[in-house]
Design an enzyme around this catalytic site. Sequence first.
Site, mmCIF file in Angstrom:
data_model
loop_
_atom_site.group_PDB
_atom_site.id
_atom_site.type_symbol
_atom_site.label_atom_id
_atom_site.label_comp_id
_atom_site.label_asym_id
_atom_site.label_seq_id
_atom_site.Cartn_x
_atom_site.Cartn_y
_atom_site.Cartn_z
ATOM 1 N N LYS A 57 0.856 -20.438 7.223
ATOM 2 C CA LYS A 57 -0.022 -20.696 8.338
ATOM 3 C C LYS A 57 -0.168 -19.436 9.204
ATOM 4 C CE LYS A 57 1.879 -21.039 12.155
ATOM 5 N NZ LYS A 57 3.070 -20.618 12.852
ATOM 6 N N GLU A 91 11.529 -23.163 22.500
ATOM 7 C CA GLU A 91 12.103 -21.892 22.041
ATOM 8 C C GLU A 91 12.499 -21.059 23.242
ATOM 9 O OE1 GLU A 91 10.245 -20.071 18.409
ATOM 10 O OE2 GLU A 91 8.496 -20.916 19.407
ATOM 11 N N HIS A 113 3.286 -27.386 12.772
ATOM 12 C CA HIS A 113 4.625 -27.984 12.866
ATOM 13 C C HIS A 113 4.624 -29.295 13.668
ATOM 14 C CE1 HIS A 113 5.530 -24.110 11.361
ATOM 15 N NE2 HIS A 113 5.712 -23.485 12.500
ATOM 16 N N LYS A 154 12.917 -27.917 6.537
ATOM 17 C CA LYS A 154 14.206 -28.010 7.233
ATOM 18 C C LYS A 154 14.863 -29.322 6.819
ATOM 19 C CE LYS A 154 12.552 -25.445 11.300
ATOM 20 N NZ LYS A 154 13.386 -24.289 11.554
ATOM 21 N N HIS A 197 7.091 -24.087 7.218
ATOM 22 C CA HIS A 197 8.538 -24.034 6.971
ATOM 23 C C HIS A 197 9.280 -25.170 7.689
ATOM 24 C CE1 HIS A 197 8.670 -21.967 10.846
ATOM 25 N NE2 HIS A 197 9.980 -22.130 10.857
ATOM 26 N N ASP A 221 -0.573 -22.014 17.148
ATOM 27 C CA ASP A 221 0.637 -21.499 16.504
ATOM 28 C C ASP A 221 1.625 -22.617 16.156
ATOM 29 O OD1 ASP A 221 2.424 -19.353 15.688
ATOM 30 O OD2 ASP A 221 3.611 -19.839 17.459
ATOM 31 N N ARG A 270 0.821 -1.211 0.000
ATOM 32 C CA ARG A 270 0.000 0.000 0.000
ATOM 33 C C ARG A 270 0.851 1.256 0.000
ATOM 34 N NH1 ARG A 270 -5.509 -0.900 2.179
ATOM 35 N NH2 ARG A 270 -5.623 -3.082 2.708
ATOM 36 N N LYS A 324 7.366 -21.257 24.551
ATOM 37 C CA LYS A 324 8.243 -20.095 24.387
ATOM 38 C C LYS A 324 8.898 -19.774 25.728
ATOM 39 C CE LYS A 324 6.161 -17.925 20.395
ATOM 40 N NZ LYS A 324 7.138 -18.428 19.410
HETATM 41 C C1 BG6 Z 1 6.476 -20.125 13.559
HETATM 42 C C2 BG6 Z 1 5.691 -19.724 14.777
HETATM 43 O O1 BG6 Z 1 5.669 -20.838 12.673
HETATM 44 O O2 BG6 Z 1 7.569 -20.943 13.964
HETATM 45 C C3 BG6 Z 1 6.575 -18.985 15.749
HETATM 46 O O3 BG6 Z 1 4.623 -18.870 14.372
HETATM 47 C C4 BG6 Z 1 7.800 -19.812 16.076
HETATM 48 O O4 BG6 Z 1 5.867 -18.652 16.931
HETATM 49 C C5 BG6 Z 1 8.478 -20.278 14.805
HETATM 50 O O5 BG6 Z 1 8.686 -18.989 16.817
HETATM 51 C C6 BG6 Z 1 9.587 -21.258 15.124
HETATM 52 O O6 BG6 Z 1 10.295 -21.524 13.951
HETATM 53 P P1 BG6 Z 1 11.807 -21.987 13.992
HETATM 54 O O7 BG6 Z 1 12.157 -22.273 12.581
HETATM 55 O O8 BG6 Z 1 12.581 -20.846 14.583
HETATM 56 O O9 BG6 Z 1 11.840 -23.194 14.892
#
Ligand code: BG6
Length: 514
Positions: A177, A245, A269, A211, A207, A264, A70, A369
């Site tokens: 996602k 994390e 994942h 990996k 993603h 999330d 935008r 987290k």
């Molecule tokens: C994302 C989540 O999909 O994956 C995040 O939304 C998370 O909250 C992240 O931190 C973790 O990805 P990675 O590759 O750092 O393990």
Amino acid sequence: MSAANSKATITAETRTRAEACGLEPPRDPCVLVLFGATGDLAGRKVVPSLCDLLGHGGLPEPFVLMGVGRSEHSAESFREHLREAVAEHKPDALKHWDELAPRVLYRRVDNDNDGDFKALADALDTLDREQRLGGNRIFYLAVPPTAYADLAASLGRAGLAAQTGDSEGWSRLVVEKPFGHDLASARALDAALHEHFGEDQIFRIDHYLAKETVQNVLSLRFANALFEPVWNRRYIRSVTVTAAESIGVGHRAGYYDRFGVLRDMFQNHMMQLLALCAMEPPSLYEADRIRDEKNKVYRALRPFPTERIEQHLVLGQYAPGTLDGELVPGYLDEEGVDPESLTPTFAAMRVYVDNWRWQGVPFCLVSGKRLAAKRTEIVIHFHEVPHSMFRSVFGEHIASNRLVLGIQPGEAVTLTFQAKAPGSRMCLRPVTMEFDYAAGFDAPALEAYEKVLLDVMLGDQTLFWRQDGVELCWGFLTPILMGCDCPEQAERLLLYKAGTWGPREAQRLMEPDS
Ligand code: BG6
């Protein structure tokens, strides 16, 4: 120009670089139209990964990146903005920036304005003719998920979803996602996307799947005769999948506080990691056969006893604590978080896969987290030996074998087993055999987003979600989420200190016999 004719345009240099990485460069030229081009995801992941991919010889020739947003930008000011983003988020990718920059364009588009989308379609046609892009287009929606449906509709109305066979080029839609926030909203989103785009045109990114070490789970299981015979309830006592994390919610509170850890991390994942461990071997390494097998795992998940949720699920939220010697705030003190939020930032869940192979084997899924460290791994706990001939020497218990598939940051496969400790007495010690990814291979590994972008250009959907899988996982999780969304949630949510491994109660779930 037809996609087939464009094969000749891959330069010798691109090919040489690609070969050095064991990479198949995309043959079709294309334009990547990046919505949300000045946003966080574009600057943090997409554009640095395009730089790296170019460096690895993984972009087609010709290739154009058209940023769309935008804000007002000239091509020059947009390039400068991207250069700064790459410098901030992936400085080593900057070395390829000068090569990418001339391929970068910008266009201002208002998401609600059909006229802007018509003009975008005209601009893309002109670009096709001038740069011989073969009519191949990727529309990457790096925007909040609430905007997906409207954007897909606007693209469709402007004729940009159409693809009428190879010679006319292809059109692909990339979304990240979360795909909805429960089963009903996931279905509604899908219906909106499918109004204009076919399933083979939609690339739903997870993603984690891209990996290297996640992809290696299938290689380990199905390219080695050694593991498969013991990969079942007779030899495996339990499986733990951890995605820990150390980071907190950061600047994403607006999104995270509405979603929490179950939506999330688990819906996507964690479910993918579970499926890779538990699935049957498909007859071919091919997108739909692999996704069919994963779906069988999701279908076999034992429905949660929602009236006894706490026996199978521990939820937590981080309180202030210390990480790497520094005081860090609790979740409720993070900017943008509702100070009375009951959103879980940690979950440990025990699930069962009710089929012949896995009957009775607990799979413990743990993610959170602000835990003590970043660690993603799959641990296969084997049964103990059925009888110990060493019991007269040092008692009954011999720790069982463990196979650890380290996803990140310890990218390794480690087998723990018992060995005799040197000395005159018979003593056992657990020892390890380890394959370290970094030490074992010279070729540069593609980062997850590089692989994702490459596969979209190649049209390979193996590492992307198919809608039926998305719905099966929401179907499993939605009753749990509804069970959590109740007055008892306040009592259920356990606080844990930042910098620890989460609520102690989670340990109980991980004990196979509890
Ligand atoms: C994302 C989540 O999909 O994956 C995040 O939304 C998370 O909250 C992240 O931190 C973790 O990805 P990675 O590759 O750092 O393990």
